[in-house]
Design a protein around this motif. Structure first.
Motif, short mmCIF file in Angstrom:
data_model
loop_
_atom_site.label_atom_id
_atom_site.label_comp_id
_atom_site.label_asym_id
_atom_site.label_seq_id
_atom_site.Cartn_x
_atom_site.Cartn_y
_atom_site.Cartn_z
N GLY A 189 -11.66 16.54 20.44
CA GLY A 189 -13.11 16.52 20.55
C GLY A 189 -13.80 16.82 19.23
N ASN A 190 -13.30 17.81 18.50
CA ASN A 190 -13.89 18.15 17.20
C ASN A 190 -13.74 17.00 16.21
OD1 ASN A 190 -14.44 20.64 18.26
ND2 ASN A 190 -12.79 21.73 17.20
N TRP A 191 -12.60 16.34 16.29
CA TRP A 191 -12.33 15.19 15.40
C TRP A 191 -13.32 14.06 15.68
CZ3 TRP A 191 -8.35 15.24 11.75
CH2 TRP A 191 -8.07 14.04 11.12
N ALA A 192 -13.53 13.78 16.98
CA ALA A 192 -14.46 12.70 17.35
C ALA A 192 -15.90 13.08 17.03
CB ALA A 192 -14.31 12.40 18.85
N ASP A 193 -16.28 14.35 17.27
CA ASP A 193 -17.65 14.80 17.00
C ASP A 193 -18.00 14.70 15.52
OD1 ASP A 193 -17.94 15.34 19.66
OD2 ASP A 193 -17.61 17.51 19.48
#
Length: 535
Positions: A446-450
């Protein structure tokens, strides 16, 4: 339950029972403390100093990552598995002899590692280091127990704990200086002059104190069962991060360990002279002291494991600078341990132990609030509070375990204390490591995509997560600077969130330890070794 003591002569054969200790420094309690502290310092220092040398060893000897892990694991396995048996050897043959053999063997093994030209020999001699270290540590406690009267024992254990804490925390600093300015071999060679000093002092200063009803035989099957059970448990904890907690191999070793401990407990009720008499654990304070030592080590060693990655990989500090940032922790342990010993002598262990674990819980909570921008002053505050909390626990739990055991089992009690700490440290690293891994695996995608970074295939995401668990940004060579900066931010934020959760779990463990601390009380048998020597 009390027992009397006989004192051996200065010579190898020993005196007749009842002879007074020699004049001068021989057998003097405070000089005895200094002597055993020099020997114990080697073992404590070696627990952390070697990690700094691993990269240089790998480069010089062409070692794989697995080989480097075995440099640590071989030492730890040999030490943890042998501690209680080694304590029994001290009870049987005398703690002075056992201590001297341990010191000489540890120093010789260290020299052999420094002279090794292959990784296999390094690992083999690390096993010998662990075995000789196991002889040395319980014997040191046995010598202190017999040398000091009850009213001075807590202060002595406090200084002993101070030496262990300072040596453990100072390992990375000394190791960094030696590797950077000399070579990796010097990390091991430094044990040689220290060992020679401890050996000379030991031959000159130490007296052998033996209980009249000291053990006269060996529980061979009990030793085999306990060693097998300890090996399976420690092996499962060491391999769990690699295999995974859901893997059948991890649980097979845990199950084998449980069976081994059950068979050991059953056998101990049937053998004439057991390795660990079951009656020992009928003492609620002693059992509580062992549990408390395990819980303390889970919170301390497990939580501190991630702090080194945080300082070096998130804040970009060198190993030496990272060690210097931990000086508030070391300093408070150095100052706090003797003070804790004096307080425990005055008011008993219960309140200092509960207060120490409460401080530890608060410090671990504070460490859960650290982020990638936290300054040195805030970090120092929480590290200092952690050292202040640990000092009375190191001293008090040791006194509770050793002081509630009869004198003829002081070596076994010392082995129990050290084994509890080693198992707790391993358990903390494994369990909190699993908490960290789970949090990173859950948050990273999720952090990577955000952050707007391109999606990674599953195998690359798994590789990236393994690096992020150490605070390392998975930046491929040739990555443009703006993208590299985003990846670094994501990696550090994700690592910090994992460290925060692991620290909260450690704080929870410390809270449980506060409750256990209220089950402890002053050692019932502390006076058994009192009055030997002169103060």
């Amino acid at each position: 339950m009390t027992s009397q003591t006989t004192i051996d002569k200065a010579g190898p054969e020993g005196p007749a029972p009842g002879d007074p200790p020699g004049k001068g420094l021989r057998g003097h309690p405070w000089v005895t403390l200094f002597t055993v502290a020099v020997g114990v310092m080697m073992v404590a220092l070696d627990g952390t100093i070697v990690a700094i040398a691993n990269p240089a060893i790998g480069k010089d000897l062409g070692a794989t990552w697995s080989d480097l892990q075995w440099i640590t694991n071989a030492y730890f396995l040999a030490l943890a598995v042998s501690l209680i048996t080694a304590g029994k050897l001290g009870d049987r043959f005398g703690h002075r002899q056992t201590f001297l053999i341990g010191v000489a063997g540890f120093a010789a093994s260290s020299a052999a590692i420094g002279l090794s030209d292959g990784i296999t020999m390094v690992i083999v001699f690390r096993v010998f280091q662990g075995l000789f270290g196991a002889l040395l540590m319980p014997a040191a406690l046995g010598l202190l127990r017999a040398a000091f009267p009850a009213e001075k024992l807590n202060m002595a254990i406090g200084i002993w704990g101070m030496v262990i804490g300072a040596s453990t925390a100072g390992g990375p600093i000394l190791g960094g200086v030696l590797v950077e300015h000399v070579n990796w071999q010097s990390v091991f060679f430094i044990n040689v002059p220290v060992g020679v000093l401890a050996l000379v002092l030991g031959v000159w200063i130490l007296l052998d104190h033996r209980a009249e009803n000291a053990p006269r035989s060996f529980d061979v099957l009990g030793i085999a069962l306990l060693s097998a059970a300890m090996f399976c448990l420690v092996w499962a904890l060491i391999k769990a991060p690699e295999w995974g907690w859901g893997d059948g191999r991890t649980w097979a070793f845990i199950a084998a360990s449980a069976v081994g401990f059950a068979l050991f407990a059953l056998w101990e009720t049937k053998v004439g002279e057991p390795l660990i008499p079951p009656a020992l654990f009928r003492s609620v304070p002693l059992s509580a002291g062992v549990v408390l030592m395990v819980l303390m080590a889970i919170a301390f060693m497990g939580g501190l494991f991630f702090v080194t990655f945080y300082l070096q990989n998130v804040h970009g500090l060198s190993p030496v600078d990272a060690g210097l940032h931990l000086l508030p922790l070391t300093g408070m342990m150095i100052v706090g341990s003797p003070l804790a010993g004096a307080m425990i002598t005055k008011v008993g262990p219960r309140v200092p132990l509960a207060g120490g674990m409460a401080c530890t819980a608060l410090a671990m909570y504070g460490m859960s609030t650290l982020d990638k921008g936290t300054g040195s002053a805030v970090m120092s505050l929480w590290f200092a509070l952690l050292g202040l909390g640990l000092a009375p626990v190191m001293v008090g739990a040791t006194e509770v375990i050793v002081g509630n055991a009869p004198l003829e089992l002081s070596g076994v009690a010392g082995g129990l204390q050290q084994a509890a700490m080693q198992i707790g440290g391993s358990l903390g690293t494994a369990v909190l490591g699993a908490v960290m891994a789970s949090k990173v695996d859950g948050d990273l995608p999720g952090n990577w995509a955000d952050a707007g970074l391109p999606q990674l295939p599953p195998h690359q995401l798994e590789q990236a997560a393994e690096l992020v668990q150490q605070g390392i940004a998975p930046v491929a060579e040739g990555t443009p600077a703006p993208v590299a900066a985003k990846i670094t931010d994501v990696a550090h934020d994700t690592f910090v969130s994992g460290m925060s959760l692991a620290s909260l779990v450690a704080a929870g463990v410390a809270v449980v330890a506060v409750l256990v601390a209220f089950l402890t009380k002053r050692g019932e048998n502390a006076e058994a070794g009192a009055g030997v020597g002169h103060i």
